[in-house]
Design an enzyme around this catalytic site. Structure first.
Site, PDB file in Angstrom:
ATOM      1  N   GLY A  15       0.511  -6.662  -5.648  1.00 53.20           N
ATOM      2  CA  GLY A  15       1.755  -6.589  -4.862  1.00 53.20           C
ATOM      3  C   GLY A  15       2.558  -5.276  -5.694  1.00 53.20           C
ATOM      4  O   GLY A  15       4.090  -5.479  -5.373  1.00 53.20           O
ATOM      5  N   SER A  16       2.056  -4.603  -6.629  1.00 51.67           N
ATOM      6  CA  SER A  16       3.084  -3.572  -7.097  1.00 51.67           C
ATOM      7  C   SER A  16       3.510  -2.719  -6.212  1.00 51.67           C
ATOM      8  O   SER A  16       4.708  -2.273  -6.365  1.00 51.67           O
ATOM      9  CB  SER A  16       2.327  -3.053  -8.276  1.00 51.67           C
ATOM     10  OG  SER A  16       1.356  -2.000  -7.755  1.00 51.67           O
ATOM     11  N   ASN A  17       2.822  -2.209  -4.968  1.00 53.26           N
ATOM     12  CA  ASN A  17       3.263  -1.542  -3.997  1.00 53.26           C
ATOM     13  C   ASN A  17       4.241  -2.222  -3.000  1.00 53.26           C
ATOM     14  O   ASN A  17       5.381  -1.517  -2.714  1.00 53.26           O
ATOM     15  CB  ASN A  17       2.189  -0.956  -3.080  1.00 53.26           C
ATOM     16  CG  ASN A  17       1.481   0.149  -3.829  1.00 53.26           C
ATOM     17  OD1 ASN A  17       1.864   1.352  -3.854  1.00 53.26           O
ATOM     18  ND2 ASN A  17       0.159  -0.157  -4.269  1.00 53.26           N
ATOM     19  N   ARG A  68      -8.648  -7.191   3.533  1.00 57.11           N
ATOM     20  CA  ARG A  68      -9.535  -7.476   4.805  1.00 57.11           C
ATOM     21  C   ARG A  68      -9.695  -6.271   5.645  1.00 57.11           C
ATOM     22  O   ARG A  68      -8.668  -5.572   5.851  1.00 57.11           O
ATOM     23  CB  ARG A  68      -8.904  -8.483   5.473  1.00 57.11           C
ATOM     24  CG  ARG A  68      -9.417 -10.010   4.773  1.00 57.11           C
ATOM     25  CD  ARG A  68      -8.612 -11.309   5.368  1.00 57.11           C
ATOM     26  NE  ARG A  68      -9.033 -11.236   7.026  1.00 57.11           N
ATOM     27  CZ  ARG A  68      -9.880 -11.979   7.090  1.00 57.11           C
ATOM     28  NH1 ARG A  68     -10.572 -12.602   6.129  1.00 57.11           N
ATOM     29  NH2 ARG A  68     -10.363 -12.457   8.346  1.00 57.11           N
ATOM     30  N   ILE A  87      -9.379  -4.635   9.285  1.00 58.85           N
ATOM     31  CA  ILE A  87      -8.506  -4.615  10.361  1.00 58.85           C
ATOM     32  C   ILE A  87      -9.281  -4.787  11.529  1.00 58.85           C
ATOM     33  O   ILE A  87     -10.102  -3.622  11.693  1.00 58.85           O
ATOM     34  CB  ILE A  87      -7.238  -3.594  10.465  1.00 58.85           C
ATOM     35  CG1 ILE A  87      -6.600  -3.918   8.939  1.00 58.85           C
ATOM     36  CG2 ILE A  87      -6.449  -3.754  11.430  1.00 58.85           C
ATOM     37  CD1 ILE A  87      -5.466  -4.880   8.961  1.00 58.85           C
ATOM     38  N   ASN A 125      -1.729   2.428   5.164  1.00 56.17           N
ATOM     39  CA  ASN A 125      -2.397   1.848   4.216  1.00 56.17           C
ATOM     40  C   ASN A 125      -2.313   2.844   3.104  1.00 56.17           C
ATOM     41  O   ASN A 125      -2.109   4.135   3.308  1.00 56.17           O
ATOM     42  CB  ASN A 125      -3.721   1.794   4.450  1.00 56.17           C
ATOM     43  CG  ASN A 125      -4.687   1.200   3.232  1.00 56.17           C
ATOM     44  OD1 ASN A 125      -4.496   0.291   2.694  1.00 56.17           O
ATOM     45  ND2 ASN A 125      -6.006   1.735   3.000  1.00 56.17           N
ATOM     46  N   HIS A 156      -4.361   4.232  -0.404  1.00 56.47           N
ATOM     47  CA  HIS A 156      -5.783   4.414  -1.179  1.00 56.47           C
ATOM     48  C   HIS A 156      -5.537   4.969  -2.330  1.00 56.47           C
ATOM     49  O   HIS A 156      -5.002   6.323  -2.510  1.00 56.47           O
ATOM     50  CB  HIS A 156      -6.780   4.755  -0.053  1.00 56.47           C
ATOM     51  CG  HIS A 156      -8.229   4.704  -0.637  1.00 56.47           C
ATOM     52  ND1 HIS A 156      -8.743   3.576  -0.712  1.00 56.47           N
ATOM     53  CD2 HIS A 156      -9.105   5.750  -1.136  1.00 56.47           C
ATOM     54  CE1 HIS A 156      -9.947   3.753  -0.888  1.00 56.47           C
ATOM     55  NE2 HIS A 156     -10.018   4.968  -1.508  1.00 56.47           N
TER      56      HIS A 156
HETATM   57  C1  GRF Z   1      -3.617  -0.018  -5.035  1.00 52.82           C
HETATM   58  O1  GRF Z   1      -4.152   0.825  -5.853  1.00 52.82           O
HETATM   59  C2  GRF Z   1      -3.719   0.446  -3.412  1.00 52.82           C
HETATM   60  O2  GRF Z   1      -4.164   1.669  -3.663  1.00 52.82           O
HETATM   61  C3  GRF Z   1      -4.990  -0.119  -3.010  1.00 52.82           C
HETATM   62  O3  GRF Z   1      -5.082  -1.444  -3.740  1.00 52.82           O
HETATM   63  C4  GRF Z   1      -4.217  -1.416  -4.722  1.00 52.82           C
HETATM   64  C5  GRF Z   1      -3.294  -2.625  -4.570  1.00 52.82           C
HETATM   65  O4  GRF Z   1      -2.128  -2.606  -5.610  1.00 52.82           O
HETATM   66  N1  GRF Z   1      -5.253  -0.212  -1.495  1.00 52.82           N
HETATM   67  P1  GRF Z   1      -0.874  -3.610  -5.605  1.00 52.82           P
HETATM   68  O5  GRF Z   1      -1.450  -4.787  -5.259  1.00 52.82           O
HETATM   69  O6  GRF Z   1       0.022  -2.990  -4.592  1.00 52.82           O
HETATM   70  O7  GRF Z   1      -0.520  -3.841  -7.144  1.00 52.82           O
END
Ligand code: GRF
Length: 201
Positions: free
Chosen positions: A11-13, A91, A93, A107, A109
């Site tokens: 969940g760093s994003n 998962r 979608i 999303n 990536h």
């Molecule tokens: C990220 O590298 C994102 O690009 C990919 O999964 C990873 C998730 O990282 N889809 P986080 O859980 O947000 O740290």
């Protein structure tokens, strides 16, 4: 704008989006709910720590992918979610879900799509030996990592760069690029024509 975030892991994003809201970079944005398919996702802890409503939905309680997604869509609708953010959501979608939120699911990536789709994209790009890789934010449709591309940012892989360093740099880019794409969406600056995303200037 009410945002729903789906996350399976670290969940760093998610954290970057929370921080962008708190710092005032992302305005008119509210994370109404964080949903996870993984009970132990650190993303759930991050949402609790930030007083964000969160929900674990156990896939074992649903017979099919569509039934599982029907439950998620039901929750998102109850919360009046206008934008769905996949942040490390592991998962697929279903088409049903895509149709319910078409053009409103994003999303991120960790490669320059359409190269290196799927899992472990950073490692795949590194091991392939490409000299340039990067990050892509895209809308989600029924294809695998192939929905309309919103933003991309590149990074040069130097010969002596370790995989760990590349991963670190990719995540740094992600944490800026995702809030930027969300900001464009909230400001209604994005539109899609023939699968291409354009930004209103
Ligand atoms: C990220 O590298 C994102 O690009 C990919 O999964 C990873 C998730 O990282 N889809 P986080 O859980 O947000 O740290």
């Amino acid at each position: 704008m009410k945002i729903g975030i789906l996350a399976s892991g670290n969940g760093s994003n998610l954290q970057a989006i929370i921080d962008s809201i708190n710092k005032g970079y992302l305005q008119n944005a509210e994370i109404s709910i964080v949903i996870s398919d993984n009970e132990n996702a650190y993303a759930l802890k991050r949402s609790k720590d930030n007083n964000i409503k969160n929900l674990y939905i156990n896939k074992k309680e649903y017979k099919t992918r569509i039934e599982y997604d029907t439950k998620i869509v039901e929750v998102l609708k109850e919360e009046k979610i206008e934008l769905v953010i996949l942040a490390g959501y592991l998962r697929w979608i279903s088409e049903y879900f895509v149709n319910e939120y078409r053009g409103r699911i994003m999303n991120i990536h960790p490669s320059l799509l359409p190269s290196f789709k799927g899992l472990n994209a950073i490692e795949k790009a590194y091991n392939y030996g490409v000299k340039i890789t990067g990050v892509t934010v895209h809308f989600v449709d029924e294809t695998e990592d192939a929905g309309p591309i919103i933003l991309q940012e590149t990074i040069i892989i130097n010969e002596n760069m370790s995989l760990e360093k590349l991963e670190e740099e990719i995540h740094k880019i992600e944490h800026k690029l995702y809030p930027k794409a969300i900001d464009l969406f909230i400001k209604d600056k994005l539109y899609i024509e023939n699968k291409k995303v354009f930004i209103r200037r």
